[in-house]
Scaffold this active site. Structure first.
Site: not given
Length: 196
Positions: A114, A165, A159
């Protein structure tokens, strides 16, 4: 230009109020709900439903319940895919997953994002960027993969990591934000002998 065409071009598009897009997402949610309501022992029914929901699957794959996705049609699974419980894939853009990929429990793969501008967000606008996982990738429990990320083949993500990226092939990576800790060794990458 339709909102779906804007989505496909990587532009901001109306994901929350466009009738066609909302209808596609609701239809997918219904199928996910049906899938999650099946008994674990209903293996053929589970597989059949997923083959109809997802854009592409290999011959062999397992997605443990519950599983949720936004559209399904943009998800492409390679051969021998396995996901543990509570996988969420927001597939507004393509999600391409190679062969022999293993995903731990409670992981999320998100192509949707968003705008930072609050007024654009309030209009229901979002963008979508593809995500790619190479063959033999392993995502540990609670890993989050964000829009536009590519993870190279054989890479292991520890984990709890948040992958913001691209990660190269053949590394161990972890953290928030996720970073490369070290290359995997030749021994770690070697194919085991068939003598068990």
């Amino acid at each position: 230009m339709t909102e779906d065409q804007k989505r496909a071009c990587g532009m901001l598009y109306d994901a929350n109020y466009d009738g066609e897009i909302v209808q596609q997402r609701v239809a997918c949610q219904d199928l996910c709900h049906r899938y999650n309501a099946l008994l674990p022992s209903q293996i053929q029914e589970r597989e059949s439903l997923l083959r109809g929901l997802l854009g592409q699957t290999g011959e062999r794959f397992v997605i443990e319940q519950p599983f949720w996705c936004d559209y399904g049609i943009r998800i492409r699974l390679g051969e021998d895919f396995y996901s543990n419980h509570h996988l969420v894939i927001l597939d507004a853009a393509p999600v391409t997953i190679g062969d022999h990929v293993f995903i731990g429990p409670n992981c999320g793969i998100y192509t949707a994002g968003h705008p930072l501008n609050p007024y654009l967000r309030a209009q229901g606008l979002e963008y979508a960027k593809p995500v790619t996982l190479g063959s033999y990738v392993w995502l540990g429990a609670h890993v989050v993969v964000l829009p536009g990320v590519t993870i190279g083949a054989h890479t292991v993500v520890g984990a709890g990591s948040v992958v913001t990226r691209d990660l190269p092939a053949g590394v161990l990576a972890a953290g928030n934000p996720c970073r490369v800790l070290r290359p995997l060794t030749n021994e770690e990458l070697a194919e085991p002998s068939s003598s068990r």
